[in-house]
Design a protein around this motif. Sequence first.
Motif, PDB file in Angstrom:
ATOM      1  N   PHE A  45       0.834  -1.205   0.000  1.00 36.93           N
ATOM      2  CA  PHE A  45       0.000   0.000   0.000  1.00 36.93           C
ATOM      3  C   PHE A  45       0.864   1.249   0.000  1.00 36.93           C
ATOM      4  O   PHE A  45       2.080   1.186   0.180  1.00 36.93           O
ATOM      5  N   GLY A  46       0.232   2.400  -0.207  1.00 39.92           N
ATOM      6  CA  GLY A  46       0.974   3.651  -0.228  1.00 39.92           C
ATOM      7  C   GLY A  46       1.992   3.668  -1.356  1.00 39.92           C
ATOM      8  O   GLY A  46       1.676   3.343  -2.508  1.00 39.92           O
ATOM      9  N   ASP A  47       3.223   4.004  -1.035  1.00 43.98           N
ATOM     10  CA  ASP A  47       4.301   4.045  -2.027  1.00 43.98           C
ATOM     11  C   ASP A  47       4.818   2.649  -2.389  1.00 43.98           C
ATOM     12  O   ASP A  47       5.687   2.515  -3.242  1.00 43.98           O
ATOM     13  N   LYS A  48       4.331   1.625  -1.699  1.00 47.36           N
ATOM     14  CA  LYS A  48       4.716   0.220  -1.936  1.00 47.36           C
ATOM     15  C   LYS A  48       6.181  -0.059  -1.622  1.00 47.36           C
ATOM     16  O   LYS A  48       6.823  -0.933  -2.210  1.00 47.36           O
ATOM     17  N   GLY A  49       6.689   0.702  -0.685  1.00 46.55           N
ATOM     18  CA  GLY A  49       8.031   0.475  -0.161  1.00 46.55           C
ATOM     19  C   GLY A  49       8.085   1.066   1.235  1.00 46.55           C
ATOM     20  O   GLY A  49       7.368   2.026   1.534  1.00 46.55           O
ATOM     21  N   VAL A  50       8.900   0.496   2.122  1.00 55.88           N
ATOM     22  CA  VAL A  50       8.988   0.991   3.491  1.00 55.88           C
ATOM     23  C   VAL A  50      10.452   1.081   3.922  1.00 55.88           C
ATOM     24  O   VAL A  50      11.295   0.272   3.538  1.00 55.88           O
ATOM     25  N   ARG A  51      10.726   2.082   4.745  1.00 58.29           N
ATOM     26  CA  ARG A  51      12.062   2.387   5.213  1.00 58.29           C
ATOM     27  C   ARG A  51      11.970   2.853   6.669  1.00 58.29           C
ATOM     28  O   ARG A  51      10.893   3.129   7.173  1.00 58.29           O
ATOM     29  N   LEU A  70       7.656   5.031   1.868  1.00 61.31           N
ATOM     30  CA  LEU A  70       8.430   5.662   0.797  1.00 61.31           C
ATOM     31  C   LEU A  70       9.182   4.593   0.014  1.00 61.31           C
ATOM     32  O   LEU A  70       9.837   3.739   0.598  1.00 61.31           O
ATOM     33  N   SER A  71       9.088   4.654  -1.292  1.00 60.27           N
ATOM     34  CA  SER A  71       9.863   3.758  -2.144  1.00 60.27           C
ATOM     35  C   SER A  71      10.683   4.580  -3.123  1.00 60.27           C
ATOM     36  O   SER A  71      10.134   5.240  -4.004  1.00 60.27           O
ATOM     37  N   LEU A  72      11.996   4.534  -2.962  1.00 62.48           N
ATOM     38  CA  LEU A  72      12.849   5.185  -3.956  1.00 62.48           C
ATOM     39  C   LEU A  72      12.910   4.344  -5.224  1.00 62.48           C
ATOM     40  O   LEU A  72      13.021   4.887  -6.326  1.00 62.48           O
ATOM     41  N   SER A  73      12.828   3.022  -5.087  1.00 59.31           N
ATOM     42  CA  SER A  73      12.875   2.149  -6.261  1.00 59.31           C
ATOM     43  C   SER A  73      11.729   2.444  -7.219  1.00 59.31           C
ATOM     44  O   SER A  73      11.914   2.531  -8.429  1.00 59.31           O
ATOM     45  N   TYR A  74      10.528   2.584  -6.663  1.00 59.74           N
ATOM     46  CA  TYR A  74       9.379   2.888  -7.502  1.00 59.74           C
ATOM     47  C   TYR A  74       9.222   4.396  -7.740  1.00 59.74           C
ATOM     48  O   TYR A  74       8.911   4.833  -8.840  1.00 59.74           O
ATOM     49  N   GLY A  75       9.425   5.180  -6.682  1.00 58.50           N
ATOM     50  CA  GLY A  75       8.968   6.557  -6.719  1.00 58.50           C
ATOM     51  C   GLY A  75       9.975   7.631  -7.050  1.00 58.50           C
ATOM     52  O   GLY A  75       9.606   8.697  -7.546  1.00 58.50           O
ATOM     53  N   MET A  76      11.256   7.414  -6.776  1.00 57.35           N
ATOM     54  CA  MET A  76      12.214   8.503  -6.970  1.00 57.35           C
ATOM     55  C   MET A  76      12.282   8.928  -8.429  1.00 57.35           C
ATOM     56  O   MET A  76      12.427  10.116  -8.726  1.00 57.35           O
ATOM     57  N   LEU A  77      12.132   7.989  -9.344  1.00 62.26           N
ATOM     58  CA  LEU A  77      12.181   8.321 -10.762  1.00 62.26           C
ATOM     59  C   LEU A  77      10.843   8.853 -11.269  1.00 62.26           C
ATOM     60  O   LEU A  77      10.767   9.944 -11.841  1.00 62.26           O
ATOM     61  N   LEU A  95       2.157   6.467   7.916  1.00 63.93           N
ATOM     62  CA  LEU A  95       3.133   5.448   8.243  1.00 63.93           C
ATOM     63  C   LEU A  95       2.526   4.083   7.972  1.00 63.93           C
ATOM     64  O   LEU A  95       1.317   3.884   8.132  1.00 63.93           O
ATOM     65  N   ALA A  96       3.359   3.131   7.570  1.00 62.91           N
ATOM     66  CA  ALA A  96       2.911   1.748   7.425  1.00 62.91           C
ATOM     67  C   ALA A  96       3.025   1.056   8.778  1.00 62.91           C
ATOM     68  O   ALA A  96       3.984   1.273   9.524  1.00 62.91           O
ATOM     69  N   MET A  97       2.037   0.208   9.101  1.00 63.03           N
ATOM     70  CA  MET A  97       2.012  -0.462  10.402  1.00 63.03           C
ATOM     71  C   MET A  97       1.643  -1.935  10.253  1.00 63.03           C
ATOM     72  O   MET A  97       0.772  -2.293   9.467  1.00 63.03           O
ATOM     73  N   TRP A  98       2.337  -2.778  11.034  1.00 63.16           N
ATOM     74  CA  TRP A  98       1.995  -4.190  11.188  1.00 63.16           C
ATOM     75  C   TRP A  98       1.985  -4.510  12.681  1.00 63.16           C
ATOM     76  O   TRP A  98       2.730  -3.900  13.459  1.00 63.16           O
ATOM     77  N   GLN A  99       1.170  -5.491  13.089  1.00 64.41           N
ATOM     78  CA  GLN A  99       1.104  -5.909  14.476  1.00 64.41           C
ATOM     79  C   GLN A  99       1.173  -7.435  14.572  1.00 64.41           C
ATOM     80  O   GLN A  99       0.758  -8.146  13.652  1.00 64.41           O
TER      81      GLN A  99
END
Length: 315
Positions: A45-51, A70-77, A95-99
């Motif tokens: 979800f979102g940018d489809k990358g997490v950091r 945030l995904s630089l792989s998908y989004g920076m370009l 923010l992405a969240m998992w529990q």
Amino acid sequence: MQAYLFVHFKEKRTPDGEQVYFGVSKNGFDWEEVNGGDPVLWSYFGDKGVRDFTITRTKEGKFVILATDLSLSYGMLNQYNHSWAKAARYGSKSLAMWQSNDLVNWSEQKMVQLGDDDFGCVWAPDIIYDKNNNDYVIHWSSSHSSNEYGFKGIYYSRTKDFENFSKAQLLIKKEDSGIIDSAMYEEDGKYYLFLKSEQNPGKIILMKSDSITGPFERIHSFDQSMETVEAGQYEAPTAVRLDDGRWCLFLDFYGCSAEEQGYVPFIADRLANGEFIRSDQSFTFPYGYKHGTILAITIEEYERLKSYKKLPSEY
């Protein structure tokens, strides 16, 4: 006896790098990969990358991971036009969240919106439990309309259940520089806040307060510990208290190629004195890895993670 979990990502130029990876250790210095070095969780979800991960164990025993969306792989370009400034200004407000109850079986990814239209990207969360308020303080760095999206500050929100979140407020700002990558710890009733100062100096700094929400004062003895650390080369502080009571502070060194990036440990007897000694030779990790958080875990949890394997069809 306790063991340790490191939640992190890899600075790769392919989308699999900006996902959730685990490393484990029995002593905090010698680290082993989990799941054969493959991601444990994947962002859809979102940018489809997490950091820039943080993880906490709640007082009820549940584990919560939060990460920058945030995904630089998908989004920076194709989304941010090769511009960090655009990513900072127009990036995700969530923010992405998992529990999880056991560190192995995780909930589906959820997006938690903490910023509003006045915020730039919500970066690098950290979580600390406030025993005085019986809730959790989530803090992160963002640019903001209040200074025309100039120097980044640290903002925070409170939650008791990771379902409902208070309106974001300013935690701390630095007049002569942006500050990012906040990480906070409690020792003897005082609160210690590590920050990356982007200028003046371009290094990690340490602040102290009687309260989780400040006001904060600078610990200048820590500046002396950082004198030999190259400016503009380290970020993403994370610390853990070892079995013997010492603190191990890890700083993410990025002054090299992406494949080699990784953390450098610094040891201190106490946070209060701010005196840390660099300890590179005592630290090993099986691959280059990036911005994350260390959590103390039990030996049983360590063994469970060591035997964990996720098939590609299970993502």
